[in-house]
Design a protein around this motif. Structure first.
Motif, mmCIF file in Angstrom:
data_model
loop_
_atom_site.group_PDB
_atom_site.id
_atom_site.type_symbol
_atom_site.label_atom_id
_atom_site.label_comp_id
_atom_site.label_asym_id
_atom_site.label_seq_id
_atom_site.Cartn_x
_atom_site.Cartn_y
_atom_site.Cartn_z
ATOM 1 N N THR A 30 0.852 -1.178 0.000
ATOM 2 C CA THR A 30 0.000 0.000 0.000
ATOM 3 C C THR A 30 0.891 1.233 0.000
ATOM 4 O O THR A 30 1.863 1.299 0.759
ATOM 5 N N LEU A 31 0.567 2.200 -0.838
ATOM 6 C CA LEU A 31 1.326 3.443 -0.857
ATOM 7 C C LEU A 31 1.289 4.082 0.526
ATOM 8 O O LEU A 31 0.217 4.308 1.080
ATOM 9 N N ASP A 32 2.465 4.375 1.082
ATOM 10 C CA ASP A 32 2.567 4.874 2.458
ATOM 11 C C ASP A 32 2.972 6.345 2.512
ATOM 12 O O ASP A 32 2.323 7.146 3.155
ATOM 13 N N HIS A 33 4.082 6.687 1.861
ATOM 14 C CA HIS A 33 4.482 8.089 1.839
ATOM 15 C C HIS A 33 5.459 8.375 0.717
ATOM 16 O O HIS A 33 5.968 7.461 0.062
ATOM 17 N N LEU A 34 5.679 9.663 0.474
ATOM 18 C CA LEU A 34 6.597 10.154 -0.538
ATOM 19 C C LEU A 34 7.774 10.832 0.153
ATOM 20 O O LEU A 34 7.617 11.423 1.220
ATOM 21 N N ALA A 35 8.946 10.760 -0.468
ATOM 22 C CA ALA A 35 10.142 11.370 0.106
ATOM 23 C C ALA A 35 10.701 12.436 -0.832
ATOM 24 O O ALA A 35 11.012 12.147 -1.992
ATOM 25 N N ILE A 36 10.814 13.647 -0.310
ATOM 26 C CA ILE A 36 11.483 14.757 -0.990
ATOM 27 C C ILE A 36 12.866 14.888 -0.363
ATOM 28 O O ILE A 36 12.995 15.195 0.826
ATOM 29 N N ALA A 37 13.904 14.627 -1.135
ATOM 30 C CA ALA A 37 15.267 14.746 -0.623
ATOM 31 C C ALA A 37 15.766 16.176 -0.803
ATOM 32 O O ALA A 37 15.364 16.887 -1.731
ATOM 33 N N ALA A 38 16.646 16.593 0.098
ATOM 34 C CA ALA A 38 17.199 17.946 0.042
ATOM 35 C C ALA A 38 18.600 17.945 0.632
ATOM 36 O O ALA A 38 18.938 17.103 1.464
ATOM 37 N N GLU A 39 19.415 18.903 0.194
ATOM 38 C CA GLU A 39 20.754 19.025 0.760
ATOM 39 C C GLU A 39 20.686 19.511 2.196
ATOM 40 O O GLU A 39 21.552 19.187 3.005
ATOM 41 N N SER A 40 19.668 20.300 2.507
ATOM 42 C CA SER A 40 19.419 20.711 3.895
ATOM 43 C C SER A 40 17.926 20.659 4.139
ATOM 44 O O SER A 40 17.122 20.893 3.218
ATOM 45 N N LEU A 41 17.546 20.358 5.365
ATOM 46 C CA LEU A 41 16.126 20.274 5.679
ATOM 47 C C LEU A 41 15.444 21.624 5.471
ATOM 48 O O LEU A 41 14.318 21.693 4.973
ATOM 49 N N GLU A 42 16.137 22.696 5.817
ATOM 50 C CA GLU A 42 15.558 24.028 5.673
ATOM 51 C C GLU A 42 15.234 24.325 4.209
ATOM 52 O O GLU A 42 14.160 24.874 3.899
ATOM 53 N N ALA A 43 16.146 23.965 3.311
ATOM 54 C CA ALA A 43 15.918 24.218 1.883
ATOM 55 C C ALA A 43 14.762 23.377 1.354
ATOM 56 O O ALA A 43 13.945 23.845 0.556
ATOM 57 N N GLY A 44 14.690 22.127 1.800
ATOM 58 C CA GLY A 44 13.615 21.259 1.355
ATOM 59 C C GLY A 44 12.253 21.736 1.826
ATOM 60 O O GLY A 44 11.282 21.746 1.055
ATOM 61 N N VAL A 45 12.170 22.116 3.089
ATOM 62 C CA VAL A 45 10.900 22.603 3.637
ATOM 63 C C VAL A 45 10.464 23.874 2.916
ATOM 64 O O VAL A 45 9.295 24.028 2.539
ATOM 65 N N ALA A 46 11.390 24.794 2.693
ATOM 66 C CA ALA A 46 11.057 26.047 2.017
ATOM 67 C C ALA A 46 10.524 25.784 0.611
ATOM 68 O O ALA A 46 9.551 26.417 0.174
ATOM 69 N N ALA A 47 11.153 24.856 -0.102
ATOM 70 C CA ALA A 47 10.739 24.560 -1.474
ATOM 71 C C ALA A 47 9.336 23.969 -1.516
ATOM 72 O O ALA A 47 8.505 24.355 -2.351
ATOM 73 N N VAL A 48 9.043 23.031 -0.630
ATOM 74 C CA VAL A 48 7.736 22.381 -0.629
ATOM 75 C C VAL A 48 6.655 23.345 -0.151
ATOM 76 O O VAL A 48 5.563 23.419 -0.737
ATOM 77 N N GLU A 49 6.942 24.100 0.902
ATOM 78 C CA GLU A 49 5.941 25.045 1.397
ATOM 79 C C GLU A 49 5.632 26.123 0.361
ATOM 80 O O GLU A 49 4.474 26.551 0.215
#
Length: 205
Positions: A3-22
Motif C-alpha cells: 500500500t502506498l505509504d508516503h513520498l520522500a522529498i530529498a534535500a541538501e538541507s532540511l531548511e531548503a527542502g521545507v522552504a521549497a515544498v511550502e
C-alpha cells in the motif's frame, strides 16, 4: 500486497527542502524528527488517511551512521526534489522475497512512539534508479499520518518515468495495485507527484 505509504522529498538541507515544498504547495509542514540509525531528519505533511509526505535530509548535528544512508542521500546534490516513494506491507520478509534484488535488508527502527521495520539497500540505492518503492512495515497501530494535522492536501497521482518502464511494471505487478500510480516510458528516470491543495493542483518533481 503493498500500500502506498508516503513520498520522500530529498534535500541538501532540511531548511531548503521545507522552504521549497511550502512555497510550491502553499501549506505549512509539521515537525518530524531525527533518525539516529541513518543520521537524517525530516519534516512531514499529511496527504490523507494513511498517507503523508516527508522532506528528508542529512542531519548535520548527527554522527555519520557508518553505512550508506537510505534514499541514496549520501550522493544527493542539487535542488530539493521528489526522489522516492515508500510502500507499506504487513509482512516485510514476504514482500522482499518478491521484490527485485537490491531492495534492501530489514532494519528495526524507531522515532518517538513510532516503531517500524524497513528494508534499506546496502548501498543506499533502490532498484530502477530509486523508482522501485522502499518497503516498510509499521509495528503496532501508530502511523505518522494519523498524528499530523489536516492541511487539505491530497495525492492525486504519482507518475514514475523510466527507460525500462515495462520491466518496472513487471517488478510491481502482483505487489501493488493502486490507481494513483502510473508507470511511463521516458528517456531518463523521473518522478512526479500531483497534489491537490487548498490553492489548487500542484506538481512536485
Amino acid at each position: 500486497m503493498l500500500t502506498l505509504d508516503h513520498l520522500a522529498i530529498a534535500a541538501e538541507s532540511l531548511e531548503a527542502g521545507v522552504a521549497a515544498v511550502e512555497d510550491r504547495l502553499e501549506v505549512r509542514l509539521s515537525a518530524g524528527g531525527r533518525h539516529p540509525a541513518m543520521g537524517t531528519h525530516n519534516r512531514l505533511l499529511r496527504l490523507g488517511p494513511g498517507l503523508y509526505l516527508e522532506v528528508i535530509a542529512i542531519d548535520p548535528a548527527a554522527p555519520p551512521p557508518g553505512r550508506p544512508r537510505w534514499f541514496d542521500l549520501d550522493r544527493f546534490a542539487g535542488p530539493p526534489r521528489l526522489t522516492n516513494w515508500i510502500a507499506r506491507c504487513d509482512d516485510l520478509d514476504a514482500a522482499l522475497a518478491r521484490a527485485p534484488d537490491g531492495t534492501g535488508v530489514p532494519m528495526d527502527l524507531a522515532r518517538g512512539d513510532l516503531r517500524w521495520r524497513m528494508a534499506v539497500p546496502e548501498d543506499g540505492r533502490l532498484p530502477f534508479d530509486g523508482l522501485f518503492p522502499a518497503l516498510i512495515a509499521w509495528q503496532g497501530t501508530a502511523h505518522p499520518a494519523a498524528l499530523l494535522p489536516e492541511t487539505g492536501c491530497r495525492l492525486a497521482g504519482l507518475e514514475l518515468v523510466h527507460p525500462q518502464a515495462e520491466a518496472l511494471r513487471l517488478a510491481l505487478r502482483g505487489l501493488i495495485d493502486d490507481p494513483l500510480i502510473a508507470v511511463h516510458s521516458g528517456p531518463a528516470p523521473a518522478m512526479r507527484a500531483l497534489i491537490d491543495t487548498p490553492s489548487g493542483r500542484r506538481v512536485l518533481e
